[in-house]
Scaffold this motif. Structure first.
Motif, PDB file in Angstrom:
ATOM      1  N   ALA A  50      12.553  -3.870  -5.775  1.00 56.22           N
ATOM      2  CA  ALA A  50      12.243  -2.680  -6.555  1.00 56.22           C
ATOM      3  C   ALA A  50      13.446  -1.746  -6.574  1.00 56.22           C
ATOM      4  N   ASP A  54      11.669   1.972 -10.457  1.00 58.17           N
ATOM      5  CA  ASP A  54      10.382   1.278 -10.381  1.00 58.17           C
ATOM      6  C   ASP A  54       9.351   2.103  -9.619  1.00 58.17           C
ATOM      7  N   GLU A  55       9.790   2.847  -8.626  1.00 60.84           N
ATOM      8  CA  GLU A  55       8.860   3.640  -7.836  1.00 60.84           C
ATOM      9  C   GLU A  55       8.594   5.014  -8.455  1.00 60.84           C
ATOM     10  N   SER A  72      -0.252   1.121  -7.034  1.00 65.44           N
ATOM     11  CA  SER A  72       0.183  -0.211  -6.608  1.00 65.44           C
ATOM     12  C   SER A  72       0.043  -1.231  -7.728  1.00 65.44           C
ATOM     13  N   LEU A  75       3.057  -0.590 -10.045  1.00 64.58           N
ATOM     14  CA  LEU A  75       4.287  -0.939  -9.342  1.00 64.58           C
ATOM     15  C   LEU A  75       4.444  -2.444  -9.202  1.00 64.58           C
ATOM     16  N   GLN A 106       0.880  -6.713  -2.269  1.00 61.64           N
ATOM     17  CA  GLN A 106       1.248  -5.418  -1.705  1.00 61.64           C
ATOM     18  C   GLN A 106       2.019  -5.602  -0.399  1.00 61.64           C
ATOM     19  N   TYR A 109       5.475  -7.088  -1.223  1.00 65.61           N
ATOM     20  CA  TYR A 109       6.339  -6.020  -1.743  1.00 65.61           C
ATOM     21  C   TYR A 109       6.923  -5.213  -0.587  1.00 65.61           C
ATOM     22  N   ARG A 110       6.062  -4.814   0.341  1.00 61.86           N
ATOM     23  CA  ARG A 110       6.514  -4.023   1.489  1.00 61.86           C
ATOM     24  C   ARG A 110       7.526  -4.791   2.329  1.00 61.86           C
ATOM     25  N   ASN A 113      10.974  -5.132   0.339  1.00 60.29           N
ATOM     26  CA  ASN A 113      11.632  -3.865   0.018  1.00 60.29           C
ATOM     27  C   ASN A 113      11.886  -2.989   1.241  1.00 60.29           C
TER      28      ASN A 113
END
Length: 144
Positions: A50, A54-55, A72, A75, A106, A109-110, A113
């Motif tokens: 990201a 993106d955020e 979420s 995103l 989710q 992603y965490r 990133n």
């Protein structure tokens, strides 16, 4: 011979070191899979790292302003570049994922990133041994 060695040393000194390549895309395999309108199940996909944009952009989305939980969805839709044969992953696709697949994405992603990797620490339920698995490994957990 000295001349050859000196020339080689000079070439190495003059040639820049190869820059380290940053991995920006990560393959994943959904636990259940997205079922499209024709009934096809899409499990494998690619998520990219990201960007700040993106955020930030989803924060202007009216759906997110009305319901912060929708952040979420927007995103995840922005950073998935492919899901099975689907290349246009939009919030509507993410909305139709099973809850377990959304939770997986989710977490994925965490991991990529914030932590910079796709490994997860797990414990074998039978022998209680701790080990790491790569969530981007392609196979589904518990299958060989």
């Amino acid at each position: 011979m000295r001349r050859t060695i000196a020339a080689t040393d000079r070439q190495e000194a003059e040639s820049p070191a190869q820059p380290e390549r940053l991995r920006t895309e990560f393959a994943f395999e959904l636990p259940r899979g997205y079922v499209d309108e024709s009934g096809t199940v899409h499990r494998s996909g690619v998520m990219r790292l990201a960007t700040a944009r993106d955020e930030l952009i989803p924060l202007r989305d009216d759906r997110v302003r009305e319901n912060s939980a929708y952040l979420s969805v927007v995103l995840i839709a922005r950073v998935i570049t492919r899901l099975g044969t689907i290349e246009d992953v939009h919030p509507g696709v993410v909305e139709d994922l099973f809850a377990s697949d959304l939770a997986f994405l989710q977490d994925f992603y965490r991991r990529i990133n914030a932590e910079g990797h796709t490994r997860a620490a797990v414990t074998c339920p039978a022998c209680r041994e701790n080990f790491a698995v790569d969530l981007a490994g392609g196979g589904r957990l518990g299958e060989s």
